[in-house]
Enzyme design. Structure first.
Site, PDB file in Angstrom:
ATOM      1  N   LYS A 126       0.999  -0.880  -0.102  1.00  0.00           N
ATOM      2  CA  LYS A 126      -0.088   0.089  -0.043  1.00  0.00           C
ATOM      3  C   LYS A 126       0.913   1.368  -0.106  1.00  0.00           C
ATOM      4  O   LYS A 126       2.148   1.291   0.446  1.00  0.00           O
ATOM      5  CB  LYS A 126      -0.908  -0.124   1.432  1.00  0.00           C
ATOM      6  CG  LYS A 126      -1.989   0.718   1.199  1.00  0.00           C
ATOM      7  CD  LYS A 126      -3.452   0.198   0.326  1.00  0.00           C
ATOM      8  CE  LYS A 126      -4.297   1.230   0.158  1.00  0.00           C
ATOM      9  NZ  LYS A 126      -5.732   0.448  -0.312  1.00  0.00           N
ATOM     10  N   ASP A 166      -7.030   4.319  -4.726  1.00  0.00           N
ATOM     11  CA  ASP A 166      -7.417   4.205  -3.411  1.00  0.00           C
ATOM     12  C   ASP A 166      -8.325   5.543  -3.022  1.00  0.00           C
ATOM     13  O   ASP A 166      -8.533   6.389  -4.115  1.00  0.00           O
ATOM     14  CB  ASP A 166      -6.543   3.886  -2.133  1.00  0.00           C
ATOM     15  CG  ASP A 166      -7.278   3.436  -0.909  1.00  0.00           C
ATOM     16  OD1 ASP A 166      -7.741   2.533  -0.746  1.00  0.00           O
ATOM     17  OD2 ASP A 166      -7.333   4.448   0.037  1.00  0.00           O
TER      18      ASP A 166
HETATM   19  P1  NDP Z   1     -12.615   7.945  -2.940  1.00  0.00           P
HETATM   20  O1  NDP Z   1     -11.958   8.885  -2.935  1.00  0.00           O
HETATM   21  O2  NDP Z   1     -13.277   7.759  -4.555  1.00  0.00           O
HETATM   22  O3  NDP Z   1     -13.935   8.232  -2.210  1.00  0.00           O
HETATM   23  C1  NDP Z   1     -13.773   8.483  -0.793  1.00  0.00           C
HETATM   24  C2  NDP Z   1     -15.328   8.845  -0.231  1.00  0.00           C
HETATM   25  O4  NDP Z   1     -15.176   8.838   1.232  1.00  0.00           O
HETATM   26  C3  NDP Z   1     -15.598  10.122  -0.446  1.00  0.00           C
HETATM   27  O5  NDP Z   1     -16.953  10.489  -0.437  1.00  0.00           O
HETATM   28  C4  NDP Z   1     -15.044  10.876   0.907  1.00  0.00           C
HETATM   29  O6  NDP Z   1     -15.620  12.252   1.115  1.00  0.00           O
HETATM   30  C5  NDP Z   1     -15.159   9.773   1.854  1.00  0.00           C
HETATM   31  N1  NDP Z   1     -14.293   9.945   3.003  1.00  0.00           N
HETATM   32  C6  NDP Z   1     -13.046   9.940   2.793  1.00  0.00           C
HETATM   33  N2  NDP Z   1     -12.512  10.179   3.939  1.00  0.00           N
HETATM   34  C7  NDP Z   1     -13.204  10.480   4.956  1.00  0.00           C
HETATM   35  C8  NDP Z   1     -13.418  10.776   6.282  1.00  0.00           C
HETATM   36  N3  NDP Z   1     -12.247  10.911   7.098  1.00  0.00           N
HETATM   37  N4  NDP Z   1     -14.676  10.916   6.742  1.00  0.00           N
HETATM   38  C9  NDP Z   1     -15.792  11.012   5.944  1.00  0.00           C
HETATM   39  N5  NDP Z   1     -15.738  10.708   4.799  1.00  0.00           N
HETATM   40  C10 NDP Z   1     -14.563  10.316   4.106  1.00  0.00           C
HETATM   41  O7  NDP Z   1     -12.367   6.494  -2.414  1.00  0.00           O
HETATM   42  P2  NDP Z   1     -12.601   5.082  -2.726  1.00  0.00           P
HETATM   43  O8  NDP Z   1     -14.195   5.129  -2.876  1.00  0.00           O
HETATM   44  O9  NDP Z   1     -11.885   4.576  -3.670  1.00  0.00           O
HETATM   45  O10 NDP Z   1     -12.368   4.374  -1.329  1.00  0.00           O
HETATM   46  C11 NDP Z   1     -13.376   4.341  -0.229  1.00  0.00           C
HETATM   47  C12 NDP Z   1     -12.958   3.225   0.698  1.00  0.00           C
HETATM   48  O11 NDP Z   1     -12.832   1.929   0.099  1.00  0.00           O
HETATM   49  C13 NDP Z   1     -11.553   3.412   1.563  1.00  0.00           C
HETATM   50  O12 NDP Z   1     -11.658   2.763   2.608  1.00  0.00           O
HETATM   51  C14 NDP Z   1     -10.493   2.535   0.561  1.00  0.00           C
HETATM   52  O13 NDP Z   1      -9.465   2.175   1.170  1.00  0.00           O
HETATM   53  C15 NDP Z   1     -11.640   1.374   0.112  1.00  0.00           C
HETATM   54  N6  NDP Z   1     -11.211   0.687  -0.955  1.00  0.00           N
HETATM   55  C16 NDP Z   1     -11.159   1.069  -2.122  1.00  0.00           C
HETATM   56  C17 NDP Z   1     -10.877   0.280  -3.161  1.00  0.00           C
HETATM   57  C18 NDP Z   1     -11.056   0.653  -4.525  1.00  0.00           C
HETATM   58  O14 NDP Z   1     -10.937   0.092  -5.646  1.00  0.00           O
HETATM   59  N7  NDP Z   1     -10.838   2.313  -4.837  1.00  0.00           N
HETATM   60  C19 NDP Z   1     -10.366  -1.370  -2.895  1.00  0.00           C
HETATM   61  C20 NDP Z   1     -10.824  -1.547  -1.705  1.00  0.00           C
HETATM   62  C21 NDP Z   1     -10.941  -0.934  -0.778  1.00  0.00           C
HETATM   63  P3  NDP Z   1     -14.728  13.399   0.791  1.00  0.00           P
HETATM   64  O15 NDP Z   1     -14.863  13.721  -0.760  1.00  0.00           O
HETATM   65  O16 NDP Z   1     -15.377  14.570   1.416  1.00  0.00           O
HETATM   66  O17 NDP Z   1     -13.378  13.119   1.176  1.00  0.00           O
END
Ligand code: NDP
Length: 446
Positions: A126, A166
């Site tokens: 990571k 991510d």
């Molecule tokens: P994105 O950046 O596309 O979206 C993240 C979302 O989560 C946004 O809506 C963001 O809001 C919100 N968010 C992030 N940090 C916080 C916080 N501290 N408090 C509240 N809301 C928050 O990321 P992903 O959708 O790719 O990833 C989301 C989760 O899924 C993570 O945990 C990631 O590790 C996990 N994941 C992702 C994978 C992938 O293929 N992308 C694979 C496996 C797991 P805002 O825009 O306001 O920050």
């Protein structure tokens, strides 16, 4: 048993002081895996879990770049190469202001188990940077990505370490990083996954994590003779994972009531249908707007500033935003309101106390390392297509994704069934452990 677990955790904590998220992930695994090690002679006495919690390599580096006003900015970049026993390091890059060593080590550690569960030959890693892409211009994001890759390129490669996206790293960022890698190495190779379709990407990769988390939940529901049809679903986040979890849930006949971002959540009592979801995708992915804009267009919906969506009654909840976003009190509210299925799209979104509530109330609970493995699984399929120099159709990739999610579910059932109930957390930890530990034992003390 308890003194063995506590002794182990105190030793790990001595070496990793001030890394709470990493210790949380290690503790969660140790609780289920150490008893298994003690009960199985082939793993006992080999210090195998201690070897697994120590990263093979950690790289930290300076990322200097120039912003649009001409100021020089400095961020810190990381790559954690956690475990390569079953394949090259594989795992995403996170660009978020909160990124630090503890968060990336917890993610890398979880990734090792998750990748093993996919049945594909991928080790775990990571990386990322404490860079906040929100509010930055495209040119600033490009300059940052180029500077980040100017150091990272010497540590990665298609047979060594293959990063992906991510939080904060989507198609735009992967494009800029791939371009810089290609320029520095003068070669076109599958060194990153999540690439655009015309330059080596796989169909279904953007959808894979969200779709996969819904497929996993579907498998869990089937064990109770249930399905998504007609169920209320509450989802947090509105990024990549949340958007496609919502899309698949809608396709399966569910009513998606919420989505969120770090500013709060939207609640649409009529349900977020495909048209409304496409509007959200445009808002978030193209206009890079905040989620509250939704209620300006859909006026029967409401926005709840600074709140999380877990108070909305539902049968199925899918935390898809970030770590530790669902604590004990929210877990109690969800259960009291009738929620009986939790499928984690995010990594470690539920706190240990929330997970205890789920177990105590016999909720179908899938930990992210099992339920969100669809993303890295299709990344593995993207690597396979890059090696073959061939593209599979959307239907082929989607079918493979569904098969892999079913296999992961079966592995959890195999190792996690106790007293006629399935403990998916235990099942995922032990199934992942067995595959990696067997490879490590076969390869000697390296
Ligand atoms: P994105 O950046 O596309 O979206 C993240 C979302 O989560 C946004 O809506 C963001 O809001 C919100 N968010 C992030 N940090 C916080 C916080 N501290 N408090 C509240 N809301 C928050 O990321 P992903 O959708 O790719 O990833 C989301 C989760 O899924 C993570 O945990 C990631 O590790 C996990 N994941 C992702 C994978 C992938 O293929 N992308 C694979 C496996 C797991 P805002 O825009 O306001 O920050």
């Amino acid at each position: 048993m308890e003194h063995i677990i506590n002794g182990f955790l105190s030793e790990v904590s001595k070496r990793n002081a001030h890394e709470p998220e990493f210790m949380q992930a290690v503790s969660e695994v140790a609780q289920t895996v150490l008893p298994y090690i003690v009960a199985n002679d082939i793993y006992h006495g080999k210090n195998i879990l201690m070897r697994m919690v120590e990263p093979e390599r950690v790289v930290m580096f300076r990322v200097p770049w120039v912003d649009d006003t001409g100021e020089i900015q400095v961020n810190r970049g990381y790559r954690i190469e956690m475990n390569s026993a079953i394949g090259p390091y594989k795992g995403g890059l996170r660009f978020h202001e909160s990124v630090n060593l503890s968060i990336l080590k917890f993610l890398a550690f979880e990734q090792v188990f998750k990748n093993a569960l996919t049945t594909l030959p991928m080790g775990g890693g990571k990386g990322g940077a404490n860079f906040n892409p929100k509010g930055k211009s495209d040119a600033e994001v490009m300059r940052f990505c180029q500077s980040f890759m100017t150091e990272l390129f010497r540590h990665i490669g298609p047979n060594r370490d293959i990063p992906a996206g991510d939080i904060g790293v989507g198609g735009r960022e992967i494009g800029y990083m791939f371009g810089q890698y290609k320029r520095l190495k003068n070669e076109f190779t599958g060194v990153l996954t999540g690439k655009g379709i015309s330059w080596g990407g796989s169909l279904i990769r953007p959808e894979a994590t969200g779709y996969g988390a819904v497929y996993f939940a579907q498998n869990m529901l089937h064990t109770k003779g249930e399905s998504f049809e007609g169920k209320n679903v509450v989802i947090s986040g509105s990024g990549n994972v949340a958007q496609y979890a919502a899309e698949k849930a809608i396709q399966l006949g569910a009513k998606v009531l919420t989505l969120s971002d770090s500013s709060g959540f939207i609640y649409d009592p009529d349900g977020i249908n495909q048209d409304k979801l496409e509007y959200i995708m445009e808002l978030k992915n193209i206009k890079r707007e905040r989620i509250h804009k939704y209620i300006e267009k859909y006026t029967t919906a409401s926005f709840h500033k600074g709140k999380k969506p877990w108070g909305v009654a539902c049968a199925i909840a899918m935390p898809c935003a970030t770590q530790n976003e669902l604590g004990e009190s929210y877990a109690k509210v969800l259960i009291a309101n009738g929620c009986y299925c939790i499928s984690e799209g995010a990594n470690m979104p539920s706190t240990p106390e929330a997970i205890s509530q789920f177990h105590a109330n016999r909720v179908l609970y899938a930990p992210g390392k099992a339920s969100n493995a669809g993303g890295v699984a299709v990344s593995g399929l993207e690597m396979a297509q890059n090696s073959l120099r061939y593209n599979w159709t959307r239907e082929e990739v989607d079918q493979r994704l569904q098969d892999i999610m079913e296999d992961i579910h079966d592995a959890c059932v195999l190792y996690g069934t106790e007293n006629k109930t399935i403990n998916y957390e235990k099942g995922a930890n032990i199934a992942g452990f067995v595959k990696v530990a067997d490879a490590m034992l076969a390869q000697g003390v390296v």
